[in-house]
Design a protein around this motif. Sequence first.
Motif, PDB file in Angstrom:
ATOM      1  N   VAL A 133       3.372   0.204   3.400  1.00 23.62           N
ATOM      2  CA  VAL A 133       1.998  -0.239   3.638  1.00 23.62           C
ATOM      3  C   VAL A 133       1.013   0.848   3.206  1.00 23.62           C
ATOM      4  O   VAL A 133      -0.012   0.569   2.580  1.00 23.62           O
ATOM      5  CB  VAL A 133       1.784  -0.605   5.121  1.00 23.62           C
ATOM      6  N   ILE A 134       1.337   2.096   3.529  1.00 26.18           N
ATOM      7  CA  ILE A 134       0.492   3.217   3.096  1.00 26.18           C
ATOM      8  C   ILE A 134       0.454   3.295   1.580  1.00 26.18           C
ATOM      9  O   ILE A 134      -0.597   3.518   0.959  1.00 26.18           O
ATOM     10  CB  ILE A 134       0.996   4.541   3.707  1.00 26.18           C
ATOM     11  N   TYR A 182      -1.806   0.527   0.185  1.00 26.14           N
ATOM     12  CA  TYR A 182      -3.223   0.849   0.327  1.00 26.14           C
ATOM     13  C   TYR A 182      -3.636   1.930  -0.673  1.00 26.14           C
ATOM     14  O   TYR A 182      -4.687   1.837  -1.312  1.00 26.14           O
ATOM     15  CB  TYR A 182      -3.523   1.316   1.750  1.00 26.14           C
ATOM     16  N   THR A 230      -3.742   0.520  -4.255  1.00 20.71           N
ATOM     17  CA  THR A 230      -4.870  -0.404  -4.396  1.00 20.71           C
ATOM     18  C   THR A 230      -6.181   0.365  -4.495  1.00 20.71           C
ATOM     19  O   THR A 230      -7.072   0.008  -5.265  1.00 20.71           O
ATOM     20  CB  THR A 230      -4.916  -1.376  -3.200  1.00 20.71           C
ATOM     21  N   THR A 231      -6.297   1.444  -3.721  1.00 19.66           N
ATOM     22  CA  THR A 231      -7.496   2.284  -3.771  1.00 19.66           C
ATOM     23  C   THR A 231      -7.642   2.928  -5.148  1.00 19.66           C
ATOM     24  O   THR A 231      -8.744   2.963  -5.725  1.00 19.66           O
ATOM     25  CB  THR A 231      -7.435   3.374  -2.681  1.00 19.66           C
ATOM     26  N   MET A 281      -7.296  -4.361   0.200  1.00 20.16           N
ATOM     27  CA  MET A 281      -7.475  -3.033   0.796  1.00 20.16           C
ATOM     28  C   MET A 281      -7.745  -3.144   2.289  1.00 20.16           C
ATOM     29  O   MET A 281      -7.198  -2.380   3.091  1.00 20.16           O
ATOM     30  CB  MET A 281      -8.622  -2.293   0.103  1.00 20.16           C
ATOM     31  N   SER A 282      -8.594  -4.092   2.676  1.00 17.33           N
ATOM     32  CA  SER A 282      -8.931  -4.262   4.083  1.00 17.33           C
ATOM     33  C   SER A 282      -7.707  -4.668   4.905  1.00 17.33           C
ATOM     34  O   SER A 282      -7.456  -4.124   5.985  1.00 17.33           O
ATOM     35  CB  SER A 282     -10.031  -5.316   4.218  1.00 17.33           C
ATOM     36  N   ASN A 283      -6.931  -5.619   4.388  1.00 14.09           N
ATOM     37  CA  ASN A 283      -5.744  -6.073   5.111  1.00 14.09           C
ATOM     38  C   ASN A 283      -4.662  -5.010   5.170  1.00 14.09           C
ATOM     39  O   ASN A 283      -3.965  -4.877   6.179  1.00 14.09           O
ATOM     40  CB  ASN A 283      -5.201  -7.354   4.479  1.00 14.09           C
ATOM     41  N   ALA A 284      -4.502  -4.237   4.086  1.00 17.26           N
ATOM     42  CA  ALA A 284      -3.518  -3.153   4.093  1.00 17.26           C
ATOM     43  C   ALA A 284      -3.908  -2.083   5.109  1.00 17.26           C
ATOM     44  O   ALA A 284      -3.061  -1.545   5.834  1.00 17.26           O
ATOM     45  CB  ALA A 284      -3.399  -2.536   2.698  1.00 17.26           C
ATOM     46  N   SER A 285      -5.214  -1.773   5.170  1.00 21.01           N
ATOM     47  CA  SER A 285      -5.697  -0.792   6.138  1.00 21.01           C
ATOM     48  C   SER A 285      -5.474  -1.273   7.565  1.00 21.01           C
ATOM     49  O   SER A 285      -5.040  -0.509   8.442  1.00 21.01           O
ATOM     50  CB  SER A 285      -7.193  -0.522   5.902  1.00 21.01           C
ATOM     51  N   GLU A 294      -1.820  -1.060   8.469  1.00 21.19           N
ATOM     52  CA  GLU A 294      -1.453   0.326   8.789  1.00 21.19           C
ATOM     53  C   GLU A 294      -1.850   0.673  10.223  1.00 21.19           C
ATOM     54  O   GLU A 294      -1.104   1.328  10.960  1.00 21.19           O
ATOM     55  CB  GLU A 294      -2.118   1.289   7.811  1.00 21.19           C
TER      56      GLU A 294
END
Length: 233
Positions: A11-12, A15, A18-19, A41-45, A48
């Motif tokens: 997951v990290i 993110y 994607t960033t 990005m929002s969902n991955a964050s 996490e």
Amino acid sequence: YSDTHDVKAPVIALYGMTTMLHKKCGDDLDAQGEHYLQRIMSNASFMEQLITDLLNFSKVGKQEYRCTQLNVAGVVHESLDQCDSRIREGSVAVAVRTPLPDVVFDHTALCKVFMNLISNAAKFMGSQTQPRVEIGGREIDRFVEYYVKDNGIGIDPKYQDKVFKIFHRLKEVPVEGTGIGLAIVKKIVEMAGGRIWFESEVGQGTTFIFLLPKGEEAATVGEFDELESVADT
């Protein structure tokens, strides 16, 4: 714990990549592409954060607790300091009703309990123009009872059990967080032989109350049943 820890790494990575993609190619995306990338990005964050909170939840009770006689008034003020930014942001007035009874407990664990309850109270004020939080306590036989009371949006009593379940969140107010705070509080209190509940009506504020043995001995269900009528007064 180990499964959750293993899930966190990809997951990290998701993110992070994607960033980097956004930084490198963001200018070439149309509005829809930008929207999709921001959603990823929002969902991955958020995922996490869910995993981090799940790890924290799994750690409760696994570390060695050092129970000592605590000055609970001092613990409450430490917890308020930790919640200072949220309290200031919401212009929340805080009243601590002293004296607060002392208790034999782990310092860090009790701080977590008060921090989560205070932060939760300050978070769910809704449109309250004069937000207020009150903290107090008393002795009941060989127990101590503490409460954190607010004048916020309130909770329907039918959610008495649900609000303490992991990752449950009230939908009435859009706030950040994963909804694990009350689950951690409940786990800490019950592992110490205590009990926690809330009293509330929708739109009338909420009072979270928790009962702990004064010493390190766990309470029995029978003892709690005997105290129900006293705790209601």
